[in-house]
Structure formats: C-alpha cells, structure tokens
Scaffold this motif. Structure first.
Motif, short mmCIF file in Angstrom:
data_model
loop_
_atom_site.label_atom_id
_atom_site.label_comp_id
_atom_site.label_asym_id
_atom_site.label_seq_id
_atom_site.Cartn_x
_atom_site.Cartn_y
_atom_site.Cartn_z
N GLN A 390 0.79 -0.96 0.15
CA GLN A 390 -0.28 0.03 0.00
C GLN A 390 0.85 1.29 0.13
OE1 GLN A 390 -1.73 -0.55 3.95
NE2 GLN A 390 -3.60 -1.47 2.78
N THR A 391 0.16 2.48 -0.29
CA THR A 391 1.07 3.59 -0.27
C THR A 391 1.63 3.74 1.22
OG1 THR A 391 -0.71 4.60 -1.71
CG2 THR A 391 0.55 6.32 -0.64
N GLU A 392 0.69 3.43 2.22
CA GLU A 392 1.22 3.63 3.46
C GLU A 392 2.50 2.98 3.81
OE1 GLU A 392 -1.73 2.99 2.44
OE2 GLU A 392 -3.33 4.06 3.66
N PHE A 395 6.53 -0.43 0.54
CA PHE A 395 7.04 -1.70 -0.03
C PHE A 395 6.47 -2.65 0.44
CE2 PHE A 395 9.70 -3.81 3.53
CZ PHE A 395 9.45 -2.79 4.43
N THR A 396 6.67 -4.04 -0.29
CA THR A 396 5.84 -5.14 -0.30
C THR A 396 5.52 -5.67 1.34
OG1 THR A 396 6.91 -5.87 -1.96
CG2 THR A 396 5.77 -7.60 -0.81
N ILE A 397 4.25 -5.93 1.54
CA ILE A 397 3.71 -6.41 2.65
C ILE A 397 3.84 -7.96 2.78
CG2 ILE A 397 2.07 -6.60 4.52
CD1 ILE A 397 0.88 -4.17 3.47
N SER A 413 -2.84 -15.95 -4.59
CA SER A 413 -2.29 -15.44 -3.51
C SER A 413 -1.06 -14.80 -3.54
CB SER A 413 -1.96 -16.35 -2.63
OG SER A 413 -1.11 -16.05 -1.36
N PRO A 414 -0.98 -13.44 -2.95
CA PRO A 414 0.46 -12.63 -3.34
C PRO A 414 1.62 -13.29 -2.31
CG PRO A 414 -0.97 -11.45 -1.92
CD PRO A 414 -1.80 -12.52 -2.11
N THR A 415 1.25 -14.69 -2.00
CA THR A 415 2.30 -15.43 -1.37
C THR A 415 2.32 -15.05 0.23
OG1 THR A 415 3.33 -15.41 -3.42
CG2 THR A 415 4.55 -16.68 -1.47
N VAL A 416 3.70 -14.82 0.80
CA VAL A 416 3.76 -14.66 2.43
C VAL A 416 4.00 -13.41 2.88
CG1 VAL A 416 4.22 -17.34 2.40
CG2 VAL A 416 5.98 -15.67 1.97
N ALA A 417 4.09 -13.07 3.99
CA ALA A 417 4.60 -11.99 4.99
C ALA A 417 5.99 -11.76 4.62
CB ALA A 417 4.09 -12.01 6.14
N MET A 418 6.36 -10.59 4.37
CA MET A 418 7.78 -10.41 4.51
C MET A 418 8.24 -10.17 5.68
SD MET A 418 8.94 -10.45 1.02
CE MET A 418 8.03 -12.00 1.31
N VAL A 423 1.60 -10.37 9.79
CA VAL A 423 0.33 -10.05 9.46
C VAL A 423 -0.70 -11.12 9.96
CG1 VAL A 423 -1.04 -10.21 7.27
CG2 VAL A 423 1.43 -9.53 7.09
N GLN A 424 -1.70 -10.69 10.69
CA GLN A 424 -2.83 -11.50 11.20
C GLN A 424 -3.97 -11.14 10.68
OE1 GLN A 424 -2.41 -11.92 15.14
NE2 GLN A 424 -0.05 -11.87 15.28
N ILE A 425 -4.96 -12.11 10.67
CA ILE A 425 -6.36 -12.04 10.35
C ILE A 425 -7.15 -11.91 11.63
CG2 ILE A 425 -8.33 -12.91 9.12
CD1 ILE A 425 -5.98 -12.52 7.31
N LEU A 426 -7.85 -10.96 11.78
CA LEU A 426 -8.66 -10.60 12.82
C LEU A 426 -9.99 -10.53 12.80
CD1 LEU A 426 -6.48 -7.55 14.50
CD2 LEU A 426 -5.82 -10.03 14.83
N ASP A 427 -10.79 -11.13 13.95
CA ASP A 427 -12.31 -10.99 13.79
C ASP A 427 -12.56 -9.70 14.29
OD1 ASP A 427 -12.24 -10.88 16.57
OD2 ASP A 427 -12.83 -12.96 16.81
N GLU A 428 -13.98 -9.23 14.45
CA GLU A 428 -14.48 -7.98 14.71
C GLU A 428 -14.02 -7.57 16.13
OE1 GLU A 428 -18.70 -7.49 13.83
OE2 GLU A 428 -18.23 -7.65 11.65
N ALA A 429 -13.74 -8.48 16.97
CA ALA A 429 -13.25 -8.04 18.52
C ALA A 429 -11.85 -8.06 18.66
CB ALA A 429 -13.81 -9.08 19.37
#
Ligand code: COA
Ligand code: AMP
Length: 630
Positions: A390-392, A395-397, A413-418, A423-429
């Motif tokens: 992302q702009t933020e 460079f590659t995440i 898939s853009p493959t794996v975290a650099m 990188v984590q997937i979070l639920d709403e909480a």
C-alpha cells in the motif's frame, strides 16, 4: 538461508535484522539503534542517524565508479523519444536544480509540490528536493485542479515544480491552466514555480512567479547534499481514504533507504547494474518506490516509460521495451495485462520480440485475477509474482521473496508476509482467526522501517484511521485470509476505497462532488466489477423534490463535475438516477448490497434493511446500463 530462516531471523531479533540491512546505506552518522519506541504505539526507525537520500541514490554510485552506468532510460512511445542519463549526468542535473531551488530559498523541511508527467526531469526534481532535505509531494497528472489545490493547502509548499503538459494518447493535457487554477483556488500561495517547457505544448509564464526550468539553473552553484535526521520526512504522498480529504502519507528518510534497498535483491532479485522497470507513474507510490528511489539507491538502471500498455502504438510495446533495454525484472499492475490480453488474446505480438533477458513479472496495485496471471505466465514464460502492499507501507507486505528463495506460486495469493511484517487476520473483536477464516487483515505493531510514522498534519487522523480499531495493530483496510501454509489472500477493502485500473480512489470523494450538484438530494457511489479496470465507480443520485429537468442532462453534468473536480483518472462515467437508496433502519446506505446487485452476485438480505423493495428498484435501474445481470 531460505525464506523461513530469514523470516525467523527477523522475528527473533527485528532490530538486529534491520541494523544488518542498514549497513548497505551510506550514513553521515550511522544509527546507534534501529527502533525508537519511546512514543509507542507511534514508532520510528533509525531516529538518531543522519543521512541524505539523494547521496545514496546518486552521489555514492558516482563515487564508487558507477558514474558512466546508465541511471535512467527514458522511453516515450507517445513522443517517439528515447534517451539515457548516466549516474554522473544525473548527479549534475540534480545538483544544479537543487542549487537553483536553494538560491530561491528552498531549505530543509520546506515542502515542494511536483506536478509532472513521466519524464526523467520528474525524478531529477524529486532527487533535487531530497538533496536539500526539502519534502516533496508529487501529484499525479490525471488529477484536476481542485485535487491539486487541496494538496497545496495541506502541504503548504514553498514551490511547485511542474511541466507545461502531459501527453495522453491522442490528447495533450496542458498542465499550466490546472496549475494556475489550483494556485488561484488554494488558500496557501507558493512563492514560486519552476516549469519544464515541453515542445509538444509550451505555456506562458507569470513574471516573478514562474521560472523556466533551464533559465533558473543558469550559472547556479550546484548544491551539496544536506544531511537530515533519520526520521525526517523524505516525502508526503497523498492517497485516498474514506472521506474526500486525501491522507498525506509521510515517508521517513532512513527507514525508506534501508527497506527499499533491501527489497531490490530480496524481492525483485536484481543486482546493482541490472535494468529494472516499473511501468507505473511517478504520481503513485509504485512510481516513488520503484521508478525513482529503490532502483537508484540500489545502483540499478530504471526505465521511465511514457506510454500505455496498448495503443502506444500497440500491444507489443511492453515486449519491445523489455527487449530493447534488457529488462531483468518488470513490475506493473494487472490491469495493464488485462488490456494487452484483450487486444492480443493469443499473445501473437510477443513472437516478434526476444524477452529472454526477463527473469520475472511482478504484479501489484490491485487484485491479480487468476486468468491474467495464467495468461501472463503462458505468454511470457517467466514466473509471475503477485505482491501486496500500500501507499502507507511503501514496499511489499506480502510477496514472493524470489531473491531469497522463490516459493511455489499459489494463484490468487500474493504469497507470504515479508520480514518486518507480522500479518494477522482478526475478527471484529480483534482476536486472531484460524487459518482459512476470513477477517480484517492487520499487522502487529511496530510496522517495519520505511512505513508511515504518521499522516502529514494529522496525527489524530492517523491514529483513528489505522491504530484505533485493533489496539496494538495497524489496520490495513483490506480483508482476507491466511491458509495453513501461511499464504495470504486479499479479498476486498473494508472501507470506501475502490481500485480503478490500479488507481486508488475514494468513493466518498466522488459522493461529495455529486452531492454538491444543485438538483441532487442524495447520492451514493460504489465500485462495480469491470473486466478491464478491476473496478469502476458507479454513482446513484436521487433528485430533489420538484426537479423536473431531463435526467440525461443531470447525468452529463455530474459526470463532468467529477472529471473537473477529481480528474479524468476517476473514470467516472456510470450514473443511475433512482427514486430512493436502500438503507438500514438507522439510515446507513447499503453500499455493499448495491455492489452485489450491480455485479449480479448472490447476497444475504441485510437484517436491518428498511425497505427491501428498494433493491428491486435499484436492479431495474441498473439493467438498462448493462449491469445487474442484464
Ligand atoms: N494525465 C492526464 N490524464 C490521465 C493520466 C495522466 N497522467 N492518466 C490517465 N489519464 C486519463 C486517461 O486519459 C483517461 O481519460 P479519458 O476518460 O479521457 O479516456 C482517464 O484518465 C482514465 O485513465 P485510465 O484509467 O488509465 O484508463 P485508460 O482507458 O486511459 O487506459 C489502461 C486503461 C488499462 C491501459 C491503463 O489504465 C493502464 O495502463 N493502466 C496501468 C495501471 C497503472 O500503471 N497503475 C498504476 C499503479 S501500479
Ligand atoms: P495503493 O495505496 O494505491 O497502492 O493501494 C493499496 C490497495 O490496493 C491495497 O490496500 C489493496 O486494497 C490493493 N492492492 C494492492 N496490491 C494488491 C494485490 N496484490 N492484491 C490485492 N489487492 C491489492
């Protein structure tokens, strides 16, 4: 070491990892430590170092014997021009322009807006600012005067560097009226402008305000590099957020140098001296990181391409550029390949060229659809690596670290975290989710060097937009999942940002323009699926009571005002006039449901919908436009 070892090494000692990468940078004062967490959750990197970006991108290569190596190849099928600039020439050009800016009073910390098309002088202007420690903000040429004015007021630049025109296929885009209009509308007035006159269209200069690019450099003393603190902003780049006001992403100097330099080998697998090409525009983050800074910091040759994937003159242009300039790694947006594929579905044109110099294709900026990846693999016969950033972040995440270890590609898939990114997937909480579960994509703080420490003039907005939802994490604004092998999948944005031909746009900004039309009572803008551009903006307008003007007139007017206010790049051409918008009982417009209807996708009736019958009205309005399953 393979990818997993490198990632584990970073996890075990993040500071040690980045201090090691920092050795590749030439410091005025080396950092004594990597991370500064004194103001957590606001973080900085290499705070106590002193360094200059331009020195690392230009001067040091000349000092180290690369003076005769080509730094920039300019290839412009639009103007039928090709030229080359060596590192030694780039040093002269940059030091001279910096000398001229300095003589006009530009010093460290001053902001300079750059409004230029894809010409080598755009890179010279960026580097000249960096040389002085001035903070540049490049504005994409496809934005209208209003967007430029908004950025002038936010960045309050001392100077603006512009060109007389940009060139789109079959159309000259005179920049001067846009520049003059923006300065007139902005509250802040820059002290002066520097204008590069292009022969395709020259413009009049206002005495004592506008200076000719060449004349202003006459007889100046070239400027030396000014050392800046590691956390000094290298640049501000505005990007779309949820509201109409763009976010000024701040790029910190030292982390930017360290991180970008690292990516050139680890991700793009090029060595100093190799030719690297990113077919994007200097107005976007890809252009900042991978047309200008990273290749030059790393001692590569970069290609400045002023053209389009098709029509300049044909769908073989990319292959020609790769062959002619001996490109090793090539980076572009999937939409460019969709355009080529549509024009030359069998890939016949590539047969006229030898692209055996190319090692891999890198795609980013939007979702890379499987069809496009498979087509590119087949036609080009090189690995195709999707990568996500992302702009933020700058460079590659997540990507495929081909220079460390090329991992098996899983299409979609853009493959794996650099390294640097947890990188984590979070639920709403805000709880981490199991592999395979869909949720918000968040990154555990701190973010790595080079990523945004804040937003320009907007610390509170930075915290609210990125850090508040999930304490301890950076909220990416994307939703997706991670599979059992650690591969990431990006599915959608969680906000009102859409992605049109790899360009990030705000539907909120377009809604503000529609709402300002005197006959529009209420409106919504959504992103609908488009085969070529990925998404297209689609507007819905409800007219004020008593308005009996022809709908076609109003549609034409709102399309024109989006083009005039935001710019042609918004590609805003679809508008439906409807009686009502579907809403929840509390009055929230059900944009996600409208997207599903337009794309003719199944959806669950929102439990809180006020009146389900409105959805049928929306469907009826969209069918004549070729949407909603028409
Ligand atoms: N200055 C002025 N106008 C510009 C512009 C610029 N720098 N860039 C684009 N525009 C205009 C275009 O001329 C077009 O105007 P039009 O409505 O009069 O036709 C409009 O903005 C939309 O542009 P775009 O979305 O680029 O569409 P297109 O139909 O001209 O081209 C592609 C389609 C796929 C060929 C083109 O989008 C492309 O090359 N994309 C590559 C993606 C890319 O580089 N992304 C950057 C992030 S990696
Ligand atoms: P920008 O800041 O303009 O680079 O846009 C960043 C956004 O583009 C991301 O947050 C994603 O929504 C999208 N994006 C970028 N790269 C990818 C990718 N490889 N796959 C899916 N979406 C992407």
């Amino acid at each position: 070491m393979g990818y997993r070892d490198v990632y584990a090494a970073w996890q075990n000692d993040p500071e040690g990892f980045w201090m090691e990468q920092a050795k590749a940078i030439d410091w005025v004062t080396p950092p004594s430590r990597a991370l500064n967490d004194a103001n957590a959750p606001l973080y900085e990197w290499f705070t106590d170092s002193r360094v200059n970006t331009c020195y690392n991108a230009v001067d040091r290569h000349v000092a180290n014997g690369r003076g005769d190596q080509v730094a920039i190849i300019y290839d412009s099928p639009i103007t039928d021009t090709k030229s080359q600039m060596t590192y030694a020439e780039l040093l002269d050009e940059t030091a001279n322009l910096a000398g001229a800016l300095r003589d006009k009073g530009v010093t460290k910390g001053d902001r300079v807006i750059i409004y230029m098309p894809m010409v080598p002088e755009a890179l010279v202007a960026m580097l000249a600012c960096a040389r002085l420690g001035a903070i540049h903000s490049v504005v994409f040429g496809g934005f209208a005067a209003h967007e430029l004015a908004v950025r002038i007021d936010d960045a309050t630049p001392k100077a603006i560097i512009a060109a007389s025109c940009g060139l789109e296929p079959g159309r000259i885009v005179p920049y001067k009226p846009l520049l003059d209009g923006a300065i007139e509308h902005a509250r802040h007035k820059p002290e002066f402008t520097v204008v590069l006159q292009r022969q395709q269209h020259t413009c009049d200069l206002i005495p004592n305000r506008d200076y000719d690019w060449h004349a202003i450099q006459d007889g100046v003393t070239p400027a030396e590099c000014v050392p800046v603190e590691g956390n000094h902003p290298a640049y501000i780049l505005y990007t779309s957020g949820t509201t109409g006001a763009p976010k000024g992403v701040v790029r910190p100097t030292a982390g930017h140098l360290v991180a970008l330099n690292w990516t050139m080998k680890a991700i793009y697998n090029v060595d100093p001296g190799d030719v690297f090409w990113a077919a994007s525009d200097v107005g976007w983050v890809v252009g900042h990181s991978y047309i200008c800074y990273a290749p030059l910091i790393h001692g590569n040759t970069t290609v400045v391409f002023e053209g389009k994937p098709i029509g300049t003159p044909d769908a073989g242009t990319f292959w020609r550029v790769i062959q002619e300039h001996n490109v090793r790694s090539f980076f572009t947006a999937p939409t460019a390949f969709r355009a080529i594929k549509r024009e030359d579905p069998k890939g016949e044109m590539i047969k006229d060229y030898d692209i055996s110099c190319l090692r891999a294709l890198y795609l980013a900026g939007e979702r890379a659809d499987p069809d496009t990846i498979e087509w590119a693999q087949k036609v080009m016969n090189v690995p195709v690596y999707d990568h996500w950033w992302q702009t933020e972040t700058g460079f590659t995440i997540a990507g495929n670290p081909a220079g460390i270890e090329a991992l098996p590609v899983k299409i979609g898939s853009p493959t794996v975290a650099m390294p640097g990114y947890d990188v984590q997937i979070l639920d709403e909480a805000g709880h981490p989710m199991k592999p395979g579960a869909l949720g918000a994509i968040a990154i555990k703080l701190p973010l790595p060097p080079g990523t945004l420490p804040t937003l320009w003039n907007a610390q509170d907005r930075f915290i609210k937009s990125y850090l508040a939802t999930f304490p301890g994490y950076y909220e990416t604004g994307d939703a997706g999942m991670i599979d059992a092998d650690g591969y990431l999948y990006i599915m959608a944005r969680t906000d009102d940002v859409i992605n049109v031909a790899g360009h990030r746009l705000s539907t909120g900004a377009m809604e503000e323009v529609l709402a300002a039309h005197p006959d529009v009572g209420e409106c919504a803008v959504i992103g609908v699926t488009d085969e070529l551009k990925g998404q297209l903006p689609m507007g819905f307008v409800c007219l004020n009571n008593g308005c009996n003007r022809p709908h076609t007139d109003i549609v034409k007017e709102v399309i024109k005002s989006v083009r005039d206010t935001i710019g042609p790049v918004a590609a805003f051409k679809l508008v439906a006039v409807v009686d009502r918008l579907p809403k929840t009982r509390s009055g929230k417009i059900l944009r996600a449901t409208m997207v599903k209807i337009a794309d003719d996708q199944p959806f669950k009736m929102p439990a809180t919908i006020d009146d389900p019958a409105i959805l049928d009205e929306i469907r009826d309005a969209l069918k004549p436009m070729g949407y909603a399953g028409a």
